[in-house]
Write a protein that holds these residues in place. Structure first.
Motif, PDB file in Angstrom:
ATOM      1  N   ALA A   1     -54.222   6.649 -84.569  1.00  5.89           N
ATOM      2  CA  ALA A   1     -53.850   6.914 -85.957  1.00  5.89           C
ATOM      3  C   ALA A   1     -53.132   5.743 -86.604  1.00  5.89           C
ATOM      4  N   LYS A   2     -52.886   4.681 -85.873  1.00  7.37           N
ATOM      5  CA  LYS A   2     -52.235   3.504 -86.461  1.00  7.37           C
ATOM      6  C   LYS A   2     -53.236   2.538 -87.078  1.00  7.37           C
TER       7      LYS A   2
ATOM      8  N   VAL B   1     -59.161   7.252 -87.829  1.00 10.77           N
ATOM      9  CA  VAL B   1     -59.597   8.361 -86.981  1.00 10.77           C
ATOM     10  C   VAL B   1     -59.590   9.661 -87.763  1.00 10.77           C
ATOM     11  N   PHE B   2     -58.648   9.836 -88.702  1.00  8.15           N
ATOM     12  CA  PHE B   2     -58.619  11.053 -89.505  1.00  8.15           C
ATOM     13  C   PHE B   2     -59.839  11.092 -90.442  1.00  8.15           C
ATOM     14  N   HIS B   3     -60.159   9.952 -91.037  1.00 13.88           N
ATOM     15  CA  HIS B   3     -61.345   9.918 -91.895  1.00 13.88           C
ATOM     16  C   HIS B   3     -62.595  10.233 -91.077  1.00 13.88           C
TER      17      HIS B   3
ATOM     18  N   THR C   1     -53.201  11.797 -95.099  1.00 15.82           N
ATOM     19  CA  THR C   1     -52.311  12.542 -94.200  1.00 15.82           C
ATOM     20  C   THR C   1     -51.502  11.565 -93.360  1.00 15.82           C
ATOM     21  N   GLU C   2     -50.240  11.909 -93.114  1.00 12.76           N
ATOM     22  CA  GLU C   2     -49.348  11.055 -92.336  1.00 12.76           C
ATOM     23  C   GLU C   2     -49.940  10.759 -90.957  1.00 12.76           C
ATOM     24  N   HIS C   3     -49.843   9.499 -90.545  1.00 12.04           N
ATOM     25  CA  HIS C   3     -50.442   9.104 -89.273  1.00 12.04           C
ATOM     26  C   HIS C   3     -49.738   9.703 -88.073  1.00 12.04           C
ATOM     27  N   SER C   4     -48.528  10.250 -88.282  1.00 11.18           N
ATOM     28  CA  SER C   4     -47.801  10.861 -87.171  1.00 11.18           C
ATOM     29  C   SER C   4     -48.366  12.229 -86.782  1.00 11.18           C
TER      30      SER C   4
END
Length: 879
Positions: A7-8, A27-29, A217-220
């Motif tokens: 996610a970074k 990765v979120f996309h 969305t926050e990467h955390s």
């Protein structure tokens, strides 16, 4: 690298919303896009089944292969080249950022290289043992998700952290979408599937790129928690975007679709009753102009949807004017075709200027949808109801349950045009209705044949409509469709007219049909030997209160005739293609209101419409007398179909007057030019016109429909002797048609090559890939001078819309752009406001001369809202 570290890597950046993050992890996309694809397949189970059956795989393994590759579509963003594009979001664990980090290759090239290595080195276990060419075609739709296959490739930098990120992405893909070994698919089957998968990839990527549906969305956030979130968002997105499959209505035929007091015609009853089989089907309906062929096609299309062979309809027409007219017709009935809130949309370059389109009521998401696609620009909706997501781009038209547009928009699906796969993906699930199939030249017929081949190969069904279709054309269309199904070419034999032809499962069924009784008539035909004689007959008819049309072969001929009629005191209107878009739409609307079905006696009485070929197709116009310049027989029959078209009490017998040279006696090379000098270049096969005249004028009248087939076949398959002086033009026309077909084959995509980098012609924007052959065309933009500023010729609150309304399309070389030195800066400022696809358009700054009827001047050209653009001004204006 641990999966949580993925996610970074950033994937998208943008302005923060409501205090949220200004970036979205790659990765979120990728999860957003995979979730969108998964949801699309869930809502379209027949598509999922077709893909699995085509490749001989069993779901869910087949689906999971595509979801793995969909998830990995943007794996190329895990590269130094891409991550360095945003220093602010550059991951700290990569080598230190500096200006020297290259931005090439781009992320699609990097992704293609990564996927190739992953497959070759068996990091994707299911790829082990599969042929390299098969693997290349499997990854092409996903690596090439920006609308065209990845062609030029350069290897990304060898960075250990990036490579570790790629490995973590593969690990996550296998965990989410497990797949065991796969049998190697047949090339042809994979080739067909690859076109659909490419469209699925584009659709999923565009949907997953929408911040409306998938906010940053926050990467955390935990990756597995985010996957659950992405699936929920995808479910909402597919529904709001209007991409769910909507069941067809349960009605049985004509009566529950069409609100009319007419009984169904024989052709329409055949559409209600013909037995449908399994698999792709092609229907060809040939019937008299105005006989209700469109209604018959709609009945068939709904039956195909009810049988589970399609989820929607696209109606393709030859021009924007005919598409607009069809859109109006469909807007009154389309709700009766579906059991739910379906989308109706319009597809052509000027769709946002159509009043019905502009005033749409949007469903679902009502705000513009923001994505990272190469968009056409935002818009409202389309038709009576359409979701905002579909409506905001012309390319998405084919995702609507019912689309209406020009044939050009559909033909782009089989040309190397950017995002052709999106069009093809939508079309594959639609019944394709092609209206006015006779209206295309050799080049476009070849394109249409390839489109039918693709459509059949991807499992689609099609319906072709025509009032006048030569046997050779019918044979070519049937053969192309059968080829797409890998079947032998059918041999049509029937010569009846009207006629319905139906090919499915290797069998051709031909059924003669009875014409609608009120369209069975005797058409009186008369030759006029000069334009003066035509003028006198028209003036007389108008004086008697008749509504008259004069169809001329060229714009200049039409302008001259219109000018002369007005000088003689006739109430005349002019309609041709050399008006600005604004004025052309106004003229088209006025023509339909005056001469259409609802036109009153007072509106029509004594009025004459002088027009070019723009009125001969699909526009529902009705005249008391039709006068036409000589043209090929099928076009003359189309024009004749607009005389005495509707019931209006007692009317004189329908009459067609044709301005033409005498086809008897001594015929020399100037036979045509002496009467119709400008037609020489419009219809270069002078022998075809002679055959038309010879067959028409040897009879005093024509029985419709009894004589139609024989007349067409006799003209197009002439067995007699052609005048030797005209043979040269025939030989040249045959050569030109052969060249056009060869050129079309050179440009068109081959179905069995699959979605691959190596194509016959280079890929280009769909704004620039031509669908028609002929004299090169350019677009002129008319401007006016106000307070030393150049403004659009037509006014509108939206400057971009105003410039578009001020456009005229003409042949290249018609004029040139000359800007006087004192207006150079103003012209540059005006052009700076244009979009990137508008920069090749020419700016003409017009100056007005009169107030009574403003006639604008540019060099030797004039423009007025009543006559359009003409090259007859005496003065030269250099501004």
């Amino acid at each position: 690298m641990e999966i949580r570290e993925l996610a970074k890597f950033w994937g998208k950046t943008g302005e923060p919303v409501c205090g949220g993050p200004d970036w979205h992890p790659c990765v979120f996309h990728c999860l957003d896009v995979a979730a969108s694809a998964q949801e699309l397949l869930r809502h379209h189970p027949k598509l999922e089944t077709w893909l699995a059956d085509e490749l001989g795989w069993v779901s869910p393994a087949a689906k999971n292969v595509w979801l793995q590759l969909m998830f990995l579509h943007d794996v190329g963003k895990l590269s130094l080249e891409f991550q360095s594009l945003s220093p602010k979001h550059y991951p700290s664990f990569l080598k230190p950022w500096h200006e020297g980090l290259g931005h090439q290759p781009n992320h699609t090239q990097c992704g293609d290289i990564y996927l190739e290595e992953l497959m070759r080195e068996a990091h994707l276990p299911w790829a082990d043992g599969l042929d390299e060419e098969i693997l290349a075609l499997m990854r092409a739709p996903f690596a090439g998700h920006h609308g065209r296959p990845v062609q030029a490739r350069r290897r990304p930098a060898r960075d250990p952290s990036c490579r570790a990120g790629v490995a973590a992405m593969v690990e996550l893909a296998q965990a989410l979408f497990p797949v065991d070994g796969l049998a190697e698919p047949e090339w042809n089957n994979l080739a067909r599937a690859s076109w659909v998968l490419a469209g699925l990839a584009v659709t999923s990527d565009w949907l997953g790129s929408s911040r409306t549906f998938f906010p940053f969305t926050e990467h955390s956030t935990n990756v597995h928690d985010y996957w659950k979130m992405a699936r929920e968002r995808a479910s909402t997105a597919v529904f709001a975007a209007g991409l769910m499959e909507i069941r067809p209505s349960a009605g049985q035929g004509f009566a529950d679709i069409f609100d009319t007091d007419h009984s169904p015609t024989a052709t329409q009853r055949w559409s209600e009753a013909v037995t449908l089989g399994e698999g792709p089907a092609l229907f060809i309906i040939e019937d008299v102009t105005g006989s209700g062929k469109t209604e018959a096609a709609v009945i068939l299309a709904r039956r195909l949807m009810q049988a589970g062979q399609a989820t929607g309809i696209y109606v393709a027409l030859p021009t924007m004017a005919t598409a607009n007219a069809m859109f109006e017709r469909m807007s009154t009935i389309y709700r009766r075709l579906f059991d739910g809130e379906a989308s109706l949309t319009l597809a052509h370059s000027a769709r946002h200027f159509h009043e019905g389109f502009a005033q749409v009521r949007l469903t679902g998401q009502r705000r513009p949808i923001i994505g990272d696609e190469d968009d056409d620009g935002a818009g409202d909706g389309s038709g009576a109801v359409c979701t905002a997501w579909i409506a905001d781009s012309g390319r998405k038209t084919f995702l609507a349950q019912l689309g209406v547009g020009t044939i050009d928009q559909a033909l782009l699906a089989v040309l190397p045009a950017k995002y052709q796969s999106l069009r093809l993906f939508g079309l594959a699930q639609r019944v394709l209705i092609v209206d006015e199939a006779h209206a295309y030249d050799a080049y476009m017929r070849t394109e249409l044949e390839r489109l039918l081949e693709f459509h059949a190969g991807l499992g689609g069904s099609a319906i072709v409509l025509s009032a006048t279709l030569p046997q050779t054309t019918r044979r070519g269309l049937l053969g192309a469709f059968a080829k797409g199904c890998e079947q032998s070419m059918p041999s049509p034999n029937a010569v009846a007219y009207p006629l319905t032809s139906f090919w499915q499962e290797g069998a051709l069924h031909e059924a003669p049909q009875a014409a609608r009784p009120d369209l069975t008539r005797e058409l009186v035909i008369e030759r006029l030997g000069s334009a003066d004689e035509a003028m006198m007959r028209i003036v007389t008819a108008a004086g008697e209160g008749k509504a008259v049309a004069w169809v001329r072969n060229t714009v200049d001929d039409a302008i001259e005739a219109f000018d002369e009629l007005r000088m003689r005191g006739v109430n005349a209107e002019l309609f041709h293609a050399r008006f600005t878009l604004h004025d052309r739409m106004m003229i088209e609307q006025a023509a339909v209101e005056r001469f259409g079905k609802s036109g009153t006696v007072a509106q029509r009485q004594g009025h004459v419409l002088v027009a070019t070929q723009v009125i001969e197709q699909s526009l529902d116009l009705d005249f008391d007398l039709m006068v036409s310049d000589l043209a090929p027989v099928d076009l003359l029959l189309q024009r004749a179909g607009r005389v005495c078209r509707h019931r209006r009490g007692h009317r004189a017998p329908p009459r067609l007057l044709v301005l033409a040279p005498n086809p008897t006696g001594e015929i020399d090379e100037d036979w045509l030019a002496r009467v119709l000098p400008r037609a020489v270049k419009i219809y270069p096969d002078h022998a075809l016109l002679w055959r038309t005249a010879h067959q028409l004028f040897t009879r005093s009248s024509l029985l419709v429909p009894e004589d139609v087939r024989d007349l067409i076949e006799t003209v197009y398959d002439f067995e007699g002797e052609v005048p030797p002086a005209l043979q040269r033009s025939t030989d040249a026309a045959i050569g030109a048609n052969s060249s056009a077909r060869v050129f079309a084959h050179t440009n068109l995509l081959p179905l069995m090559d699959g979605y691959a980098p190596d194509t016959p012609a280079p890929w280009d924007s769909d704004q620039r890939v031509p669908t028609r052959l002929g004299d090169p065309r350019i677009t002129l933009r008319l401007g006016r001078l106000e307070a030393r500023q150049i403004v659009p010729f037509h006014r509108d609150e939206n400057p971009a819309r105003a410039w578009a309304l001020s456009e005229i399309n003409v042949r290249q070389g018609f004029t040139r752009e000359v800007i006087s030195p004192e207006l150079t800066d103003a012209a540059a400022r005006a052009k700076n406001s244009w979009g990137r696809y508008d920069q090749d358009k020419l700016l003409l700054v017009m100056a007005t001369a009169t107030e009574l009827e403003p006639v604008w001047h540019y060099q030797s050209l004039t423009y007025s809202s009543s006559m359009g653009l003409a090259g007859r001004a005496n003065n030269v204006n250099e501004i």
